[in-house]
Design an enzyme around this catalytic site. Structure first.
Site, PDB file in Angstrom:
ATOM      1  CG  ASN B  76      -0.227   0.544   2.449  1.00 39.30           C
ATOM      2  OD1 ASN B  76      -0.244   1.746   2.719  1.00 39.30           O
ATOM      3  ND2 ASN B  76       0.423  -0.345   3.210  1.00 39.30           N
ATOM      4  CG  ASN B 135       3.933   4.796  11.945  1.00 38.98           C
ATOM      5  OD1 ASN B 135       5.003   4.373  11.518  1.00 38.98           O
ATOM      6  ND2 ASN B 135       2.843   4.861  11.213  1.00 38.98           N
ATOM      7  CB  CYS B 138       4.941   4.721   7.611  1.00 32.85           C
ATOM      8  SG  CYS B 138       3.323   4.003   7.629  1.00 32.85           S
ATOM      9  CG  ASN B 203       5.328   0.101   9.623  1.00 41.26           C
ATOM     10  OD1 ASN B 203       4.721  -0.059   8.563  1.00 41.26           O
ATOM     11  ND2 ASN B 203       5.089   1.114  10.432  1.00 41.26           N
ATOM     12  CB  THR B 204       4.655  -2.220   5.286  1.00 38.66           C
ATOM     13  OG1 THR B 204       4.886  -0.815   5.283  1.00 38.66           O
ATOM     14  CG2 THR B 204       3.249  -2.524   5.759  1.00 38.66           C
ATOM     15  CB  CYS B 346       3.708 -42.054  -3.369  1.00 36.24           C
ATOM     16  SG  CYS B 346       4.471 -41.519  -4.918  1.00 36.24           S
ATOM     17  CB  CYS B 387      11.837 -34.701  -1.744  1.00 34.66           C
ATOM     18  SG  CYS B 387      12.471 -35.373  -0.190  1.00 34.66           S
ATOM     19  CB  CYS B 391       5.726 -33.968  -1.365  1.00 36.55           C
ATOM     20  SG  CYS B 391       4.517 -35.297  -1.521  1.00 36.55           S
TER      21      CYS B 391
END
Lengths: 444, 436
Positions: B76, B135, B138, B203-204, B346, B387, B391
């Site tokens: 955002n 904050n 940001c 935060n982002t 399997c 693996c 799977c």
């Protein structure tokens, strides 16, 4: 007082809307989002069982991944590279006994990826875009005659034209396409897809099509051998098996009826019985039975001399017939066709062989179709070795005569399926190319 | 029945699920809807100084979709609240009065001047809110104005701002960190030094969610040009879990309560954060994608799991996994596992084979006796887990440890009781030097 039964065979049993609904697509194609969601179910298996099960070895995981990533035209190229008739095969292949039968999704969530539907989605996208993904190699100057414009002949011609050869196709009917055009239920080939596919194949260039000319009547194998570098025979099966009854005049040939239906301008002009009986157990039996029902027949019964498991029609096709309201009766064979009724004898297996039981029963019947298979019409190919009544070929689809190859239903080897015919045509083309110019792209 | 009540940094809430400071907590209307669904608390969307900021009126969000079009990553470019300060404060006051049992923490972002912080803290206190969250994280827009991550990326600024706040308010101060740093520990230590009551993270993350290949522009774009946004959603959870663990196992910060944020979609995600030391969690993306009702599953699922495990309270398992987080050099190189394929499960897709064959150790068969069959070749298997990771069938491939006394047929070595980490391993030249 017993009344003489009437036979009621009449056209125009339905409203125009009912005809349109009955003969449009059996299953509508995927919308883009549905295609993407279905494509994402594919696990992109290594050494994928589906691709191994496909007679033409289409790289199924790859084309599905191309759909998943939003490039259906690239997917179509992958399909058509292996099977130039991928659009029709997507509609008529018995996928539940081929690619979809072995899909590993059966084991993880009980249902295979809808490979046939996805193949149709991709090829439709390519045709809708009018794109031509193939080019021809440099001209070789070699000329090849292909007899029969069915799936085998067209597949062979396309591969040869791609390799730079000049191909002439000789077709007995008025239109190319073979059984795709004349012998398959209309609701499987809605929207003129059979002709669109042929047009697409011919649009590559290098292929001349001559229609209305029959081998043994208008031209001869020896002339072709003299005038062309190679000959491919994709003759199909021109003769219809007989029921072996004393009086068979009342029995119509299912393939002829389907052909008439497919070519009909106006379905309401096509007469159909009120009570229809179909003798046979293959795909053609189901195709004619379901279409008779959709033309307005009240009662349609398929009668097959053996059991459910022995029927040539796949489980899916049998279920389709039953869903459409067609009755299927097993273990009975016809003994007489009379006005208003057909008489059958119950059969049984005695010492492993089919035998009559002596017990008979009637089915009220205004129209009876025989769908008990076809045979090679040997006119024009009398000099070629046959095996089991069909043309004998080796792995490369070479016949007993030098420079003559054959494939499709007319040869002894393989199932009578469109996809098998395409593979025959492809293999013969590879062999012809190797024979004419040495091994190259197709011969390796 | 497990007791989900928490007291985090002195703030009580009926469950550990708070809504993070973000669009879902921008107005009383949203917050009340959230409380009705059962959220334990909210961090009100960041308040700043008047006049309020302007947001773009073009697209603010972009998504990374999974194959089935689930949102697995989200970004955002929205700024802090664009509503007048007093309007927010009035609503906070009213909602806190109406929902006294729920936690209301107010996120704040003002310029790096002491007077600015003093002024806004005073006004927030008047609302009766339970605490403030700074904050400092940001990464878009506000950072260009010297706020948000521009502060959080400099430990000295983190310490300075946190000190001002601790000095000028009686409310608990939570410091929200930015992950857009090379090492999360210095800013966390700065917050701890300044006396932060808690740290919340992450935060982002700086991100471009995709490129519009027709416009030849980043997504989302505004009149044909775009800017980086902040990335969140399920895809960021592993990044956040690591940062949480780093802070939780660093002595200077280990005592600070942590609020875990990043990709929490269900109870299990929350339990993982708590196991790594968090006292509660904050959620944004899941609510934005599915609505506030997701909290009901989080509450019931966590409660069921705690009952099954015998944990009566959140504190009973908070931090339990921290001692198991260590450095690579402490891993036991004498330990070995082998992949085992359960043939009954399997489905024979062959992906384990081709992956091992193409990119790994050629340790899975393709066929046995001419039949499609996938089996691990112990002589080649290094136990890498590739693996089992790819799977498509859950539990079909298991990594089975060799027991003490077993011989690893790949290396010929016998598994011994005593752990053999790199710093003591005979193959390590430095270890040999140390031994001599």
């Amino acid at each position: 007082m017993e009344r003489e039964p009437r036979t009621d065979v009449a056209p125009g049993r339905l409203s125009p809307e009912a005809y349109a609904a009955g003969f449009s697509d059996l299953h509508p194609g995927f919308e883009p989002n549905a295609a993407r969601v279905e494509a994402e179910r594919c696990l992109f298996c290594y050494d994928a069982p589906c691709a191994t099960a496909c007679p033409t070895s289409i790289d199924i995981p790859l084309f599905i991944r191309e759909i998943a990533k939003g490039q259906p035209k690239a997917a179509a190229k992958t399909i058509l590279d292996a099977n130039i008739m991928g659009a029709m095969c997507a509609r008529v292949c018995p996928t539940e006994t081929l690619c979809e039968e072995v899909c590993v999704r059966h084991f993880s969530d009980g249902a295979p990826v809808k490979i046939g539907q996805l193949q149709r989605y991709a090829t439709d996208a390519l045709f809708d875009a009018g794109a031509q993904p193939f080019t021809r190699a440099e001209a070789t100057g070699r000329r090849i005659a292909v007899v029969g414009a069915g799936p085998a002949g067209l597949a062979c011609a396309h591969a040869l034209a791609r390799a730079g050869h000049e191909v002439t196709i000789f077709e007995a009917r008025e239109k190319p396409g073979g059984l795709n055009e004349y012998g398959i239920a209309a609701y499987k080939a809605a929207g003129g897809i059979a002709q669109r596919e042929v047009d697409f194949i011919l649009s590559l260039g290098g292929i001349v099509l001559k229609t209305g000319v029959a081998l043994g009547r208008d031209f001869y194998l020896e002339t072709l051998r003299a005038e062309y570098d190679a000959v491919f025979l994709g003759l199909g099966l021109g003769a219809v098996n007989a029921l072996g009854l004393d009086r068979e005049e009342g029995a119509e040939d299912a393939i002829d009826y389907i052909a008439a239906l497919r070519q009909a301008e106006d379905l309401s002009a096509l007469p159909v019985g009120r009570r229809v009986v179909v003798v046979g157990g293959g795909m053609t039996a189901v195709d004619v039975a379901v279409q008779a029902k959709r033309l307005g027949a009240d009662e349609v019964t398929i009668v097959y001399r053996r059991g459910e498991k022995e029927m040539g029609a796949s489980g899916y096709e049998q279920e389709l017939a039953l869903t459409e309201g067609v009755a299927i009766r097993h273990y009975a064979r016809p003994v007489a066709v009379e006005s208003g009724r057909a008489i059958f004898e119950r059969t049984q297996i005695v010492d492993g062989r089919l035998a009559g039981s002596g017990e008979t029963f009637d089915i009220p019947c205004d129209q009876l179709f025989k769908a008990i298979g076809q045979a090679l019409d040997p006119s024009g190919v009398e000099t070629i070795d046959l095996l089991g009544g069909r043309i004998k070929v080796d792995d490369e689809r070479r016949t007993s005569i030098p420079n003559v190859w054959a494939g499709g239903d007319c040869v002894h080897d393989g199932e009578d399926l469109t996809v098998v015919a395409v593979e025959d045509g492809k293999r013969a083309a590879a062999s012809i190319i190797a024979a004419l110019v040495g091994p190259g792209r197709f011969g390796t | 029945m497990a007791d989900l009540r928490t007291t985090f940094a002195g703030i009580r809430s009926p469950n550990p699920f708070w809504l993070a400071s973000a669009p879902p907590t921008d107005k009383a209307y949203n917050v009340v809807r959230a409380f009705k669904e059962g959220w334990g608390g909210v961090v009100w969307k960041t308040l700043g100084e008047d006049p309020p900021v302007m947001n773009v009126s073009g697209p603010r969000y972009g998504a990374l979709h999974s194959a089935d079009r689930r949102v697995i990553g989200f970004n955002n470019i929205e700024l802090i609240t664009d509503r007048p300060l007093q309007l927010n404060l009035d609503e906070i006051k009213q909602v806190k009065r109406d929902w006294p049992d729920r936690a209301i923490v107010v996120s704040l972002m003002v310029p790096c001047e002491e007077q600015s912080w003093i002024a806004i803290l005073k006004r927030v206190e008047e609302t009766g809110a339970d605490g403030v969250e700074l904050n400092l994280g940001c990464p878009h827009g506000m950072s260009e104005r010297g706020m948000g991550s521009a502060v959080g990326q400099v430990p000295d600024y983190v310490e300075m701002v946190t000190r001002w706040c601790k000095q000028h308010t009686r409310m608990p101060v939570i410091v929200k960190l930015t992950p857009n740093v090379a090492d999360i520990r210095p800013p966390a230590m700065a917050a701890a030094r300044a006396g932060a009551d808690a740290i919340s993270l992450i935060n982002t993350i700086n991100s471009i969610i995709g490129v519009d290949l027709d416009m030849m522009a980043p997504l989302p774009h505004t009149r044909g040009v775009g800017t980086h946004g902040g990335y969140c959603g399920p895809a960021v959870k592993p990044i956040s879990l690591n940062m949480v663990a780093e802070i939780a196992r660093t002595p200077e910060t280990a005592h600070v309560p942590l609020s875990g944020i990043g990709g929490i979609e269900g109870w299990r995600d929350a339990a993982e954060y708590i196991a790594l030391g968090c006292g509660n969690v904050q959620v944004c993306t899941a609510a934005m994608i599915y609505g506030f009702k997701v909290v009901k599953e989080m509450i019931s699922g966590l409660s069921e799991w705690m009952d099954a495990k015998g944990y009566a309270t959140i504190d009973d398992f908070s931090g339990r996994a921290i001692p198991k987080v260590t450095d690579w050099r402490h891993l036991d190189l004498g330990y070995a596992v082998k992949a085992r394929i359960d043939q009954s499960l399997c489905i024979k897709c062959g992906r384990c084979h081709v992956a091992c064959e193409d990119v790994s150790h050629q340790a899975i068969t393709r066929e046995v006796n001419g039949v499609r069959h996938y089996e691990v070749i112990d002589e080649e298997c290094v136990g890498c887990n590739l693996c089992a990771s790819l799977c498509p069938v859950e539990n079909c491939i298991e990594m089975v440890p060799l027991a003490v006394g077993d011989v690893d047929v790949r290396t010929g070595r016998t598994i011994i009781e005593e752990p053999l980490p790199w710093d003591r391993h005979p193959a390590n030249p430095m270890a040999r030097v140390a031994a001599e």
